[in-house]
Design an enzyme around this catalytic site. Structure first.
Site, short mmCIF file in Angstrom:
data_model
loop_
_atom_site.label_atom_id
_atom_site.label_comp_id
_atom_site.label_asym_id
_atom_site.label_seq_id
_atom_site.Cartn_x
_atom_site.Cartn_y
_atom_site.Cartn_z
N GLU A 1 107.96 53.71 -9.27
CA GLU A 1 107.86 52.62 -8.30
C GLU A 1 109.16 52.45 -7.52
OE1 GLU A 1 105.22 49.47 -10.72
OE2 GLU A 1 106.56 48.62 -9.24
N ARG A 2 110.27 52.56 -8.24
CA ARG A 2 111.57 52.32 -7.59
C ARG A 2 111.94 53.46 -6.66
NH1 ARG A 2 113.24 49.36 -13.10
NH2 ARG A 2 112.19 47.47 -12.47
#
Ligand SMILES: Cc1cc2nc3c(=O)[nH]c(=O)nc-3n(C[C@H](O)[C@H](O)[C@H](O)COP(=O)(O)OP(=O)(O)OC[C@H]3O[C@@H](n4cnc5c(N)ncnc54)[C@H](O)[C@@H]3O)c2cc1C
Length: 383
Positions: free
Chosen positions: A242-243
């Site tokens: 996600e990051r």
């Protein structure tokens, strides 16, 4: 070499999609406070863009994560942040745990249609009393026969007003807060699911963000993803991706803001010469370009290591932190050089100024990233 001709082909396809299918409608969607996710996802699904890293058994392409990073970066060609964020929720936030740990039946029922673009998904982690502190969630799912009965509610749910199902984190037993939660698929048209309101936000206007209540919502226990009690762990596992996704998605918007500002500042005359010809202006823009390239290198390096099987929690957290901070800096400095025009609502840089502010808050605030980086550096005090 991280990127192959296939990556570049993917990049061109996504950028073309942004130019032809998204950008002509972005202003209207921003105005409306929502965009037609089903219509857009059907088109993305038909191009195979919603399942790049997902298993072939569910209609995905089973590619490594570098392809997701290229897609995230290419989606930056969209002239707003809200639509790419909504797409990212579908591909990289609501579906990864289901793809990794869901039963084959559950994948056929919910993942395959999400990849085909027939269903819109949302991810339900945050609550009114639990954002950064995920372990503090209050939503419960108690067993009753073969079912779970879910009570509680979620806040800040991207796609929440139009989603067909939610990947919902709920407490399923007593015990330690990291071991008592499960991820459960909740079809949004189940009795007791109430979309209470959509939130009026300063940015990401085209993406709907909902508050949702669960009042005795009954779903079969087979809708649980993977093992009971593993929900928190599954959720944490996908944060590296996600990051990286979030940081990659920021890059092109930053390039565009700087390029738009250069074009405007070159045309705009003050005191007998262009705004751009003032050294402080072209030096500042050159510095920002340098910073964006440094972030790009960090994202690519973390991606390369991740694809090679390394743990990149620290690098991905650094990339997310830097993306949030740099977005604020680029938007603020560029806006300044537009003068009053930068202060108008429809200006592309003022949109970045508003949309981009979320990057330091959503999906783990800057301070959460700093805690992770410090913890992995061994500098976080132990209490
Ligand atoms: C537009 C939008 C879309 C979103 N979409 C989703 C979604 O689809 N699904 C979902 O589950 N959630 C979603 N979120 C929620 C988002 O992930 C949370 O807002 C975020 O995790 C922060 O939680 P919070 O808002 O409760 O802030 P809080 O947890 O109350 O934190 C407030 C502030 O405290 C500071 N802080 C946090 N930790 C520390 C620390 N360790 N040390 C010092 N200071 C600290 C930070 O500055 C932080 O901003 C969305 C949010 C927004 C605004």
């Amino acid at each position: 070499m991280l990127f192959t001709p296939e990556h570049e082909e993917l990049r061109r396809t996504v950028e073309r999609f942004c130019r032809e299918e998204l950008n002509p409608h972005v202003d209207a969607w921003e105005e409306a406070g929502i965009y037609p996710a089903h219509e857009v996802f059907r088109k993305l699904g038909s191009l195979g863009l919603l399942g790049l890293t997902k298993p072939e058994s569910a209609g995905g392409a089973n590619l490594d994560y570098s392809y997701a990073v290229v897609m995230a970066e290419a989606l930056g060609a969209c002239r707003c942040g809200g639509v790419p964020m909504s797409i990212g929720v579908q591909t990289d936030m609501a579906t990864p745990a289901l793809a990794r740990f869901g039963s084959p039946e559950l994948q056929q029922e919910f993942l395959a249609p999400a990849i085909a673009g027939e269903m819109v998904a949302c991810i339900g982690v945050s609550e009114p009393g639990a954002g950064s502190d995920v372990a503090a969630i209050r939503t419960t799912a108690r067993t009753d026969g073969d079912d779970y009965v879910i009570n509680g509610g979620k806040l800040w749910i991207t796609n929440g007003a139009q989603a067909d199902w939610m990947c919902c984190l709920a407490t399923t037993s007593a015990g330690a807060p990291h071991r008592n939660k499960s991820l459960i698929i909740v079809p949004m048209r189940t009795r007791g699911v109430v979309v209470e309101r959509t939130l009026h936000k300063i940015g990401m206007r085209s993406s709907d963000t909902a508050q949702i209540f669960f009042d005795d919502v009954r779903v079969p226990q087979r809708y649980r993803i993977g093992e009971e009690g593993m929900g928190f762990t599954y959720q944490m596992l996908q944060f590296q991706e996600e990051r990286l996704w979030g940081a990659a998605n920021a890059l092109q918007g930053l390039d565009n803001a700087i390029a738009d500002t250069i074009a405007y500042a070159r045309d705009r005359k003050i005191f007998g010469r262009s705004v751009l010809d003032h050294q402080v202006v072209h030096f500042t823009l050159a510095e920002l370009q340098t910073e964006v390239e440094a972030l790009r290198s960090l994202v690519y390096r973390a991606t390369e290591l991740y694809v090679a099987g390394k743990d990149v929690t620290q690098l991905a957290s650094m990339a997310k932190l830097k993306a949030g901070r740099l977005t604020r800096e680029v938007a603020d400095k560029c806006l300044q050089y537009w003068g009053g025009m930068g202060f108008t609502w429809d200006n592309p840089v003022s949109r970045l100024y508003r949309d981009g502010r979320l990057a330091s808050i959503g999906g783990g605030a800057d301070e959460v990233m700093l805690s992770i980086i410090a913890k992995l550096a061994g500098t976080l005090p132990r209490n």
